[in-house]
Write a protein that holds these residues in place. Structure first.
Motif, PDB file in Angstrom:
ATOM      1  N   THR A 151      40.804  27.452  29.999  1.00 25.14           N
ATOM      2  CA  THR A 151      41.680  28.305  30.483  1.00 25.14           C
ATOM      3  C   THR A 151      41.083  29.751  31.005  1.00 25.14           C
ATOM      4  O   THR A 151      41.282  30.384  31.944  1.00 25.14           O
ATOM      5  CB  THR A 151      42.627  28.364  29.555  1.00 25.14           C
ATOM      6  N   LEU A 152      40.192  30.215  30.135  1.00 25.14           N
ATOM      7  CA  LEU A 152      39.596  31.448  30.333  1.00 25.14           C
ATOM      8  C   LEU A 152      38.698  31.325  31.323  1.00 25.14           C
ATOM      9  O   LEU A 152      38.392  32.375  32.292  1.00 25.14           O
ATOM     10  CB  LEU A 152      38.900  31.820  29.101  1.00 25.14           C
ATOM     11  N   ALA A 155      40.641  31.414  34.551  1.00 33.23           N
ATOM     12  CA  ALA A 155      41.240  32.688  34.649  1.00 33.23           C
ATOM     13  C   ALA A 155      40.341  33.741  35.376  1.00 33.23           C
ATOM     14  O   ALA A 155      40.702  34.648  36.175  1.00 33.23           O
ATOM     15  CB  ALA A 155      41.896  33.356  33.229  1.00 33.23           C
ATOM     16  N   GLN A 160      44.846  30.692  36.832  1.00 34.81           N
ATOM     17  CA  GLN A 160      45.235  30.519  35.565  1.00 34.81           C
ATOM     18  C   GLN A 160      46.555  29.554  35.838  1.00 34.81           C
ATOM     19  O   GLN A 160      46.962  28.621  34.667  1.00 34.81           O
ATOM     20  CB  GLN A 160      46.009  31.730  35.115  1.00 34.81           C
ATOM     21  N   LEU A 216      45.154  36.685  30.192  1.00 34.74           N
ATOM     22  CA  LEU A 216      44.391  35.951  31.417  1.00 34.74           C
ATOM     23  C   LEU A 216      44.432  36.760  32.687  1.00 34.74           C
ATOM     24  O   LEU A 216      43.300  36.825  33.397  1.00 34.74           O
ATOM     25  CB  LEU A 216      45.297  34.617  31.623  1.00 34.74           C
TER      26      LEU A 216
END
Length: 336
Positions: A151-152, A155, A160, A216
């Motif tokens: 997820t990071l 982002a 995201q 994010l």
């Protein structure tokens, strides 16, 4: 005990088994608990010794990375070579978590927090650890960490909105692989639970920090519209319904879940975990689904910019709709 002996004698007389009845070899839970405590104490003493001996060296990022890699290698060798027991399992778990901490300490000063490649590399490392270690909790923790790191990484690119649908797809894939490959069921099941737990945290990563921007958005400005996230989650949920090949009546009744997932962010994740839990008869998955649905439903409710009276009418209408769906389900069950 007498019933077990009688059953064994009946099986012997039918020539289905041979020899004496096997004795129960599982140790008492108190013994297993004490072995686990001893394993953690042994690991902590070892780590304390390493810190006293190499504490000055570990303050350097390169040395910290080397120490973390060495501890991770030792934990992997012990996990693969040592005889499986509660003592060794807890010892390996403590060493692995300590290795993770040392690796993170070494990467903090060297890593560009806005680099996609850095977060993606850590995600791949976490997935590799989850796959290589034969330890249920290590697989769960590192699968959870891998989902958050993915997820990071997304982002940093401003993508995201793709994080939750991708994690949902990985979760469904792990769950089906666990059923298809019986000899690796524990590995994929633990990773699936870790991915399901990560869905509980993904919604909070989108929440603003101190009322300004979310974590994010600190890494990268979104390049995709926010409404794309629930639509992709609904698409993944629809693909799962097709993969499960449910009867048409049950499939039609599941379509409101798809509609709900397309309207409310995060509800698709809860619906997917709920369907997987019911499909496999997993109480753990169903409990996680209840937490996901309750959590994301509460976030959506409190984020609505509506008067309290309007929210009350919405809750009343939702309750009436759920009662109607329950009556319809009971009717369908009685007919079938």
């Amino acid at each position: 005990m007498s019933s077990s002996s009688d059953l064994w004698q009946t099986l012997r007389s039918a020539s289905l088994v041979e020899g004496e009845m096997p004795q129960h070899q599982e140790p008492h839970w108190a013994t297993r608990f004490m072995l686990g405590v001893v394993g953690w104490l042994a690991a902590l003493f070892l780590l304390f010794f390493l810190f006293l001996s190499f504490g000055d060296l570990a303050r350097s990022p390169d040395q910290a990375l080397a120490m973390g890699a060495a501890l991770l290698a030792v934990a992997l060798v012990l996990n693969r070579r040592a005889r499986r027991s509660d003592l060794w399992d807890q010892f390996v778990l403590a060493l692995t978590l300590a290795a993770d901490a040392w690796l993170i300490a070494g990467l903090v000063d060297r890593m560009d927090l806005h680099s996609f490649a850095a977060w993606a590399g850590l995600c791949a490392l976490a997935f590799a650890i989850a796959f290589l270690f034969e330890h249920w909790l290590i697989r769960l923790f590192h699968a959870l960490a891998a989902a958050l790191l993915l997820t990071l990484a997304l982002a940093c690119l401003g993508w995201q909105a793709l994080a939750m649908p991708l994690v949902m797809g990985l979760l469904a894939g792990c769950w089906f692989w666990a059923e298809r490959r019986a000899h690796q069921h524990d590995r994929y099941e633990a990773m699936a639970f870790g991915l399901a737990l990560s869905l509980l945290l993904l919604g909070h990563l989108h929440q603003p920090l101190l009322g300004e921007v979310s974590l994010l958005e600190e890494l990268g400005q979104p390049r995709l519209p926010h409404w794309l996230n629930p639509l992709l989650c609904a698409a993944v949920l629809l693909a799962l319904l097709h993969r499960l090949r449910l009867p048409w009546r049950q499939g039609i009744l599941a379509l409101p879940l798809v509609l709900l997932a397309a309207l409310i962010p995060g509800m698709g994740a809860g619906a997917l975990v709920l369907l997987l839990g019911f499909y496999a008869g997993s109480l753990g998955m169903m409990a996680l689904a209840a937490l996901l649905l309750l959590g994301f439903g509460s976030l959506y409710y409190y984020d609505l910019a509506l008067p309290l009276m309007t929210k009350s009418w919405l809750l009343l209408g939702s309750g009436a709709l759920l009662l109607l769906i329950r009556a319809l389900l009971l009717r369908v069950r009685s007919v079938s």
